[in-house]
Design a protein around this motif. Sequence first.
Motif, PDB file in Angstrom:
ATOM      1  N   THR A 362      -6.740  49.888 -18.234  1.00  0.00           N
ATOM      2  CA  THR A 362      -5.990  49.066 -17.275  1.00  0.00           C
ATOM      3  C   THR A 362      -4.611  49.648 -16.995  1.00  0.00           C
ATOM      4  OG1 THR A 362      -5.180  47.693 -19.096  1.00  0.00           O
ATOM      5  CG2 THR A 362      -7.184  46.966 -17.983  1.00  0.00           C
ATOM      6  N   TRP A 363      -3.958  50.217 -18.008  1.00  0.00           N
ATOM      7  CA  TRP A 363      -2.594  50.707 -17.830  1.00  0.00           C
ATOM      8  C   TRP A 363      -2.517  52.010 -17.040  1.00  0.00           C
ATOM      9  CZ3 TRP A 363      -4.977  50.033 -22.571  1.00  0.00           C
ATOM     10  CH2 TRP A 363      -5.413  51.176 -23.232  1.00  0.00           C
ATOM     11  N   ASP A 364      -3.653  52.598 -16.728  1.00  0.00           N
ATOM     12  CA  ASP A 364      -3.674  53.809 -15.907  1.00  0.00           C
ATOM     13  C   ASP A 364      -4.062  53.523 -14.465  1.00  0.00           C
ATOM     14  OD1 ASP A 364      -2.801  55.515 -17.826  1.00  0.00           O
ATOM     15  OD2 ASP A 364      -4.742  56.464 -18.230  1.00  0.00           O
ATOM     16  N   GLY A 365      -4.019  52.249 -14.065  1.00  0.00           N
ATOM     17  CA  GLY A 365      -4.321  51.911 -12.672  1.00  0.00           C
ATOM     18  C   GLY A 365      -5.741  51.443 -12.440  1.00  0.00           C
ATOM     19  N   TYR A 366      -6.422  50.979 -13.507  1.00  0.00           N
ATOM     20  CA  TYR A 366      -7.809  50.523 -13.360  1.00  0.00           C
ATOM     21  C   TYR A 366      -7.967  49.093 -13.859  1.00  0.00           C
ATOM     22  CZ  TYR A 366      -8.462  55.486 -12.623  1.00  0.00           C
ATOM     23  OH  TYR A 366      -8.352  56.773 -12.144  1.00  0.00           O
ATOM     24  N   ALA A 367      -6.963  48.279 -13.592  1.00  0.00           N
ATOM     25  CA  ALA A 367      -7.038  46.854 -13.900  1.00  0.00           C
ATOM     26  C   ALA A 367      -7.720  46.124 -12.748  1.00  0.00           C
ATOM     27  CB  ALA A 367      -5.637  46.289 -14.134  1.00  0.00           C
ATOM     28  N   VAL A 368      -8.144  44.902 -12.999  1.00  0.00           N
ATOM     29  CA  VAL A 368      -8.781  44.109 -11.943  1.00  0.00           C
ATOM     30  C   VAL A 368      -7.844  43.961 -10.748  1.00  0.00           C
ATOM     31  CG1 VAL A 368      -9.734  41.835 -11.384  1.00  0.00           C
ATOM     32  CG2 VAL A 368     -10.215  42.867 -13.605  1.00  0.00           C
ATOM     33  N   SER A 369      -6.556  43.833 -11.024  1.00  0.00           N
ATOM     34  CA  SER A 369      -5.570  43.678  -9.945  1.00  0.00           C
ATOM     35  C   SER A 369      -5.381  44.951  -9.126  1.00  0.00           C
ATOM     36  CB  SER A 369      -4.223  43.250 -10.531  1.00  0.00           C
ATOM     37  OG  SER A 369      -3.771  44.200 -11.486  1.00  0.00           O
ATOM     38  N   ASP A 370      -5.940  46.070  -9.572  1.00  0.00           N
ATOM     39  CA  ASP A 370      -5.793  47.326  -8.846  1.00  0.00           C
ATOM     40  C   ASP A 370      -6.887  47.548  -7.804  1.00  0.00           C
ATOM     41  OD1 ASP A 370      -3.438  48.394 -10.106  1.00  0.00           O
ATOM     42  OD2 ASP A 370      -4.662  48.707 -11.907  1.00  0.00           O
ATOM     43  N   MET A 371      -7.808  46.611  -7.670  1.00  0.00           N
ATOM     44  CA  MET A 371      -8.797  46.721  -6.596  1.00  0.00           C
ATOM     45  C   MET A 371      -8.089  46.619  -5.250  1.00  0.00           C
ATOM     46  SD  MET A 371     -12.316  44.849  -7.855  1.00  0.00           S
ATOM     47  CE  MET A 371     -13.363  45.844  -6.796  1.00  0.00           C
ATOM     48  N   SER A 372      -8.668  47.213  -4.239  1.00  0.00           N
ATOM     49  CA  SER A 372      -7.977  47.363  -2.953  1.00  0.00           C
ATOM     50  C   SER A 372      -7.752  46.049  -2.227  1.00  0.00           C
ATOM     51  CB  SER A 372      -8.764  48.309  -2.044  1.00  0.00           C
ATOM     52  OG  SER A 372     -10.083  47.822  -1.838  1.00  0.00           O
ATOM     53  N   SER A 373      -8.489  45.008  -2.553  1.00  0.00           N
ATOM     54  CA  SER A 373      -8.343  43.728  -1.871  1.00  0.00           C
ATOM     55  C   SER A 373      -8.720  42.597  -2.811  1.00  0.00           C
ATOM     56  CB  SER A 373      -9.239  43.671  -0.626  1.00  0.00           C
ATOM     57  OG  SER A 373      -9.364  42.346  -0.140  1.00  0.00           O
TER      58      SER A 373
END
Length: 596
Positions: A362-373
Amino acid sequence: MGYFVPDLPPDNPADIVRMPTFERIRYLATHWVDYGFGTAKKTHVGYTVKVLIYAILGITIATVTTGAGAPWGVADWWSEPIVYQKMVIFTVLWEMLGLGASSGPMAFRFSPRVGGHRYWLRSGTLRNPPWPGKVPFTKGGVRTEYDVALYASVILSLVVILVLPGVQSTSMAAVHPEATAGLLNPVLLWPLLVLAVVMGLRDKVTFLAMRAEQYLPAVVFFAALPFTDMIVACKLLMIVIWVGAGVSKFGHHFTKVVPVMMSNAPIMVSKTLKRKLYKNFPNDLRPSPRASGGAHILGTVVEIVAPLIMLFSTNHTITLFAVLLMVAFHITILLTFPVAVPLEWNAMFAFVAAFLFLGFPTWDGYAVSDMSSPWLTAGMIAALCFFPVLGNLRPDLVSFLPSMRQYAGNWASAMWAFAPGAEKKLADKVLMSSPNQVDQLGAAYGYDLAEMLLQKAIAWRAMHTQGPAMLSALSRNLDDIDRYTLREGESMIANLVGWHFGDGHLFNELLLTEIQRRAQFEPGEVVVVWIESQPLHKNYLEYKVIDLGLGVIERGTYTVKDAREPQPWLPDGPIPMNITWTRSSTNESSLTVESR
């Protein structure tokens, strides 16, 4: 337990077989506590070697065909997502060929040890469409050349995807430039998806055998989503599988699964520990508080909490601990060698837990909040949860596999009763994937020993919640249960359709109709008691009794409480059952088809 020789009951197999039904169940259930099936260790070693071959071959194909590095150079290919993608495709191929789950002697396959492709590449065999009355061009219960071609096309599509290299992805290059092997070509994935769906509408058995509910959503993500969305979506898929399975284990069914499964586990070597999983061996074989606590703490809680930590944690140490917990969880299941032996599935999930949640944290940009929409996130979660929610509320509509009830103990089940000579008639009239198990074993070890081992499967079922209900219904509907030969539904379906995974939906009334059309059993020759899964919001299960020569002869319900309290051998007689319908003399004499 011997390496070459199985642990068998001390009495002569012929004497055991001649015991009255419930006396035999008590004898074999008591033996089960200490030895399980009593499988020789060489069998477990053989399965272990098979899993190693699967892992080595899969990683080799995934790395060599993509240029991701040497198979043994884990540090080189660990950051290459295409390795994960190809392992998914390879696993689907492995399962589709019948090399994974439902293979070998622990899945009731003795000779030959593989079904799958040996059956599905033959026209004239049985097939079971999910909605024959609603989907055009899917009626009937016979596999045609068209079905064979569909199955072969899916296999060919998987092979093509595996052997071709990846293509470069601009969305991956922008956020993950260290990956150089590219991703699977989406153009190759869409034909696979279309072919798999068409094949599944013709025959749900082949669709479930490829573990479509586990892997095809990931293939959709590979084909349709940009890189970051794809990784997060695959994480969400894993979470739904784990949490769904964990939620399904609430209740009393799973409590009964654990001691029975651990009694059969080769890693459980202490008879003393095995017996402590039961209330009072040998007189009370209900689960002990230790078994109940282990089931719902080490099973239910871990399977829900650890994945959620993996999904949301931003701390490396905490995430690592949760990942290691899930890896240990799957390896433990693998080492218990459960019936249907989904060993490769557990190995794959252990790999994916580490690859996705540590490789793309998650801390590398793959958290649920990092989805495009956020709309994409909401839609993805809703789509992934649709079948698990529907399947737990209306289990009659959805197989327990898409319902995510893996090894929860709550699945549609059946038990067959054959009058003398009827089992041979089935083998003579119906084209099956392999001979009847009694013939497979009898040719090698003698028929008394073969029959005793198959009756142990009845004792195994009697130790679960469905067993007492099945035996109660059969006792009431058979003129003399001791005159009949009982067969566990899982062992029957392994022969009839080429695959099994503990789901009675694989042989509903549509399939029984096709069997009856070929075999023409007389009334009373073959009687099947069939039980549906328990809905999440109800305290009872529905059952039906089917005489293949007459059709459905009884329907009713029973409560879980009444099924979990008695001993496997029903010392107090049949459990209470609410009979809601019985066949009268004015009913039609043909088997009624109820499409699912």
